[in-house]
Design a protein around this motif. Sequence first.
Motif, PDB file in Angstrom:
ATOM      1  N   SER A 434       1.022  -1.065   0.422  1.00  0.00           N
ATOM      2  CA  SER A 434      -0.127  -0.373   0.169  1.00  0.00           C
ATOM      3  C   SER A 434       0.679   1.513  -0.322  1.00  0.00           C
ATOM      4  N   LEU A 435       1.827   1.533   0.896  1.00  0.00           N
ATOM      5  CA  LEU A 435       2.835   2.334   0.865  1.00  0.00           C
ATOM      6  C   LEU A 435       3.673   2.689  -0.601  1.00  0.00           C
ATOM      7  N   GLU A 436       3.927   1.783  -1.284  1.00  0.00           N
ATOM      8  CA  GLU A 436       4.630   1.364  -2.222  1.00  0.00           C
ATOM      9  C   GLU A 436       3.921   1.591  -3.098  1.00  0.00           C
ATOM     10  N   ASP A 437       2.539   1.991  -3.490  1.00  0.00           N
ATOM     11  CA  ASP A 437       1.734   2.271  -4.281  1.00  0.00           C
ATOM     12  C   ASP A 437       1.002   3.672  -4.605  1.00  0.00           C
ATOM     13  N   ILE A 438       1.658   4.095  -3.103  1.00  0.00           N
ATOM     14  CA  ILE A 438       1.373   6.133  -2.603  1.00  0.00           C
ATOM     15  C   ILE A 438       2.949   6.773  -3.172  1.00  0.00           C
ATOM     16  N   GLY A 439       4.099   5.376  -4.039  1.00  0.00           N
ATOM     17  CA  GLY A 439       5.717   5.781  -3.721  1.00  0.00           C
ATOM     18  C   GLY A 439       5.593   6.198  -2.401  1.00  0.00           C
ATOM     19  N   LYS A 440       6.194   6.298  -1.353  1.00  0.00           N
ATOM     20  CA  LYS A 440       6.406   5.452  -0.237  1.00  0.00           C
ATOM     21  C   LYS A 440       7.348   4.575  -0.193  1.00  0.00           C
ATOM     22  N   ALA A 441       8.404   4.401  -1.118  1.00  0.00           N
ATOM     23  CA  ALA A 441       9.493   3.082  -0.771  1.00  0.00           C
ATOM     24  C   ALA A 441      10.500   3.176  -0.337  1.00  0.00           C
ATOM     25  N   ASN A 442      10.444   3.924   0.663  1.00  0.00           N
ATOM     26  CA  ASN A 442      11.327   3.237   2.209  1.00  0.00           C
ATOM     27  C   ASN A 442      10.851   3.175   2.764  1.00  0.00           C
ATOM     28  N   ALA A 443       9.500   3.383   3.273  1.00  0.00           N
ATOM     29  CA  ALA A 443       7.834   3.063   4.402  1.00  0.00           C
ATOM     30  C   ALA A 443       8.235   1.740   3.969  1.00  0.00           C
ATOM     31  N   ALA A 444       7.610   1.102   2.575  1.00  0.00           N
ATOM     32  CA  ALA A 444       7.477   0.336   2.352  1.00  0.00           C
ATOM     33  C   ALA A 444       8.303  -0.851   2.351  1.00  0.00           C
ATOM     34  N   ALA A 445       9.266  -0.629   2.180  1.00  0.00           N
ATOM     35  CA  ALA A 445      10.611  -1.231   2.203  1.00  0.00           C
ATOM     36  C   ALA A 445      11.341  -1.772   3.634  1.00  0.00           C
ATOM     37  N   GLU A 446      10.569  -1.034   4.599  1.00  0.00           N
ATOM     38  CA  GLU A 446      10.462  -1.246   6.434  1.00  0.00           C
ATOM     39  C   GLU A 446      10.139  -2.511   6.220  1.00  0.00           C
ATOM     40  N   PHE A 447       8.264  -2.287   5.696  1.00  0.00           N
ATOM     41  CA  PHE A 447       7.475  -3.287   6.148  1.00  0.00           C
ATOM     42  C   PHE A 447       7.251  -4.864   6.050  1.00  0.00           C
ATOM     43  N   TYR A 448       8.299  -4.805   4.357  1.00  0.00           N
ATOM     44  CA  TYR A 448       8.434  -5.790   4.036  1.00  0.00           C
ATOM     45  C   TYR A 448      10.088  -6.414   4.169  1.00  0.00           C
ATOM     46  N   THR A 449      10.557  -5.462   5.091  1.00  0.00           N
ATOM     47  CA  THR A 449      11.470  -6.644   5.595  1.00  0.00           C
ATOM     48  C   THR A 449      11.033  -6.768   7.078  1.00  0.00           C
ATOM     49  N   GLU A 450       9.895  -6.368   7.770  1.00  0.00           N
ATOM     50  CA  GLU A 450       9.867  -6.598   8.972  1.00  0.00           C
ATOM     51  C   GLU A 450       8.937  -8.118   8.250  1.00  0.00           C
ATOM     52  N   ALA A 451       8.105  -7.997   7.243  1.00  0.00           N
ATOM     53  CA  ALA A 451       7.634  -9.772   7.201  1.00  0.00           C
ATOM     54  C   ALA A 451       7.851 -10.248   6.813  1.00  0.00           C
ATOM     55  N   VAL A 452       9.252 -10.657   6.322  1.00  0.00           N
ATOM     56  CA  VAL A 452      10.231 -11.299   6.090  1.00  0.00           C
ATOM     57  C   VAL A 452      11.688 -11.881   7.070  1.00  0.00           C
ATOM     58  N   ARG A 453      11.295 -11.001   8.476  1.00  0.00           N
ATOM     59  CA  ARG A 453      12.295 -11.205   9.721  1.00  0.00           C
ATOM     60  C   ARG A 453      10.766 -11.679  10.206  1.00  0.00           C
ATOM     61  N   LEU A 454       9.748 -12.021  10.415  1.00  0.00           N
ATOM     62  CA  LEU A 454       8.714 -12.721  11.339  1.00  0.00           C
ATOM     63  C   LEU A 454       8.394 -13.941  10.879  1.00  0.00           C
ATOM     64  N   ASP A 455       8.584 -14.216   9.220  1.00  0.00           N
ATOM     65  CA  ASP A 455       7.922 -15.071   8.853  1.00  0.00           C
ATOM     66  C   ASP A 455       8.708 -15.589   7.014  1.00  0.00           C
ATOM     67  N   PRO A 456      10.739 -15.739   7.183  1.00  0.00           N
ATOM     68  CA  PRO A 456      11.041 -16.318   6.581  1.00  0.00           C
ATOM     69  C   PRO A 456      10.858 -16.874   5.194  1.00  0.00           C
ATOM     70  N   ASN A 457       9.482 -17.815   5.609  1.00  0.00           N
ATOM     71  CA  ASN A 457       9.015 -19.334   4.905  1.00  0.00           C
ATOM     72  C   ASN A 457       7.704 -17.963   4.285  1.00  0.00           C
ATOM     73  N   TYR A 458       7.247 -16.859   4.527  1.00  0.00           N
ATOM     74  CA  TYR A 458       6.464 -16.548   3.716  1.00  0.00           C
ATOM     75  C   TYR A 458       6.544 -15.934   2.319  1.00  0.00           C
ATOM     76  N   PRO A 459       5.961 -16.714   0.962  1.00  0.00           N
ATOM     77  CA  PRO A 459       6.292 -16.122  -0.058  1.00  0.00           C
ATOM     78  C   PRO A 459       6.205 -14.659  -1.046  1.00  0.00           C
ATOM     79  N   MET A 460       5.141 -14.368  -0.555  1.00  0.00           N
ATOM     80  CA  MET A 460       5.245 -12.877  -0.657  1.00  0.00           C
ATOM     81  C   MET A 460       5.445 -11.986  -0.267  1.00  0.00           C
ATOM     82  N   ALA A 461       6.161 -12.113   1.110  1.00  0.00           N
ATOM     83  CA  ALA A 461       6.776 -10.915   1.604  1.00  0.00           C
ATOM     84  C   ALA A 461       8.382 -11.119   0.696  1.00  0.00           C
ATOM     85  N   GLN A 462       9.081 -12.150   1.363  1.00  0.00           N
ATOM     86  CA  GLN A 462      10.042 -12.257  -0.208  1.00  0.00           C
ATOM     87  C   GLN A 462      10.369 -11.434  -1.486  1.00  0.00           C
TER      88      GLN A 462
END
Length: 549
Positions: A434-462
């Motif tokens: 959602s953040l990436e869609d409105i141009g907030k790439a850095n904030a989006a990357a933080e949430f993606y990174t957190e999602a991968v940290r919480l579950d590295p086996n979640y393919p959509m976050a990877q």
Amino acid sequence: MSAVAFTQKRLTAIICFGLAIVTLLVYLPMLRHDFINYDDPDYLLGNPHVNHGLTWNGIVWAFQSADNANWHPLTWISHMVDCQLFGLRPAGHHLMNLLFHIANALLLFLLLKNLTGAIWRSAFVAAAFTWHPLHVESVAWASERKDVLSAFFWMLTLLAYAKYVSESAVRSPQSKKFYVLAVLMFACGLMSKPMVVTLPFVLLLLDFWPLNRFHAADSWFDLQKAGKLLLEKIPFFLLAFASCLITLRVQSEARWSTASLTLPFRLENAAMSYVRYLSKIFAPADLALIYPYPHSWPPGTVLAAGIVIALLTAIFIFQTKHFPYLAVGWFWFLGTLVPAIGLVQVGVQSMADRYSYLPSIGIFILVAWGAHDLLERWPERKKLLPVAAALALVGCLAVTAMQLSYWQNSLTIFLHTTRVTTDNYAADDCLGKSLEDIGKANAAAEFYTEAVRLDPNYPMAQFDLGMMDVEQGKTAEASNHLAAAVQLYPSSPVMQFDFGVFLSQHGHPDQAVIHFKAALAGRPDFPEARAQLDQLMRQTNSPANGSTP
């Protein structure tokens, strides 16, 4: 027509009008809402079979498709009709969901009124069903058309069955027509959402109360009659069995699931979910689009949940002879939740508001008739009960309006979801998109990174983190995350295609070919993948139709 009958009809019409108007007004803001980035791209925005409108090829695909781990051709066709009428303008899709929800409310009211003759209790159940905040998700989410559509056929099935029973009682030749109609409506329900497989079980509950078909002159439960009623349901059970087989097959090929969860953990989660659904019916707070699985449930909490369920079951069974609606309402709730309680699980959710859409009716029946009989001998009952019911319904409307406001778009719903849940990797990933869609790439990357940290086996976050790394020029990191995504979710045509493009652009054409072929294996009608594959094969002077690795 007698004066009493005329008054009843007029009152019925007024209640129906009130249900429809209030529901329309409370949900009207939804028509300004957008689609969201969770499931809507799969069902509508990125699905050419659907968003090209109603076509013969689309209808054939709908009956053959197992996309999204479900076989629900009528749901696909209803989305096609919406696209034919409204294109991809969200307002039209939301409006159709709302109209189905209103229709379900009216049908439920008429069903209960006809079965019991209790007009005000029936009205309360219908209003609680329609205005409860737990059901916002089923109405406000375009992809959840399957909920409101299957419920529509569920109500029609029960109405046709009730008419069959009444016609059979007077040996009318019309009864067979209504029986066939009930079977057909049930088949339509199954082709809208397989969760309605429990409907034959509910027919037996209604036979017990309020239809009283298990009763005999000298007994409140006649085994001979019970056997005949079971035989009467054979066509319904056969349809339900066929739907179960189809569903198990398509879900065994699901894109990604929590099948690795152990059976003991699933049983624990099922017990906890029943209690959590009950708590959210009576105190609808912290409602979220995604409820993640915890790492574990405290054993004491699981034991307490099991004791609560067992005690309530025992109490309602003990009271069956005198208050049959208690057992009927309770087993309606328990039984209709079985397909979605998590014993066979696909997806990331430990429970979901949408799964309560039909099961909650059982609790509303239990409460409405139970409160009426509990206060039967209380002199102030006539004053207290309507006031309590009105306050409860007004409270539902207020919380529903608030919950609906979170569904404006992807950003608002996932901001809310992350606030009311913890360690929610799936919601973090969607919020990142959602953040990436409105141009907030850095904030989006933080949430993606957190999602991968919480579950590295979640393919959509990877995958999403990998694509963000591509955009930011982090080639090595992108390669690692995209490779992890396709390994976790090899049946995803989009992930295979995008990883193929990445490999092709970074000097690995042979590996890119493998992933383009995998994308075409998952989606043969994928023109972009076909074009990329053909281009690479021409460059290497090799045939493009090799076997798929």
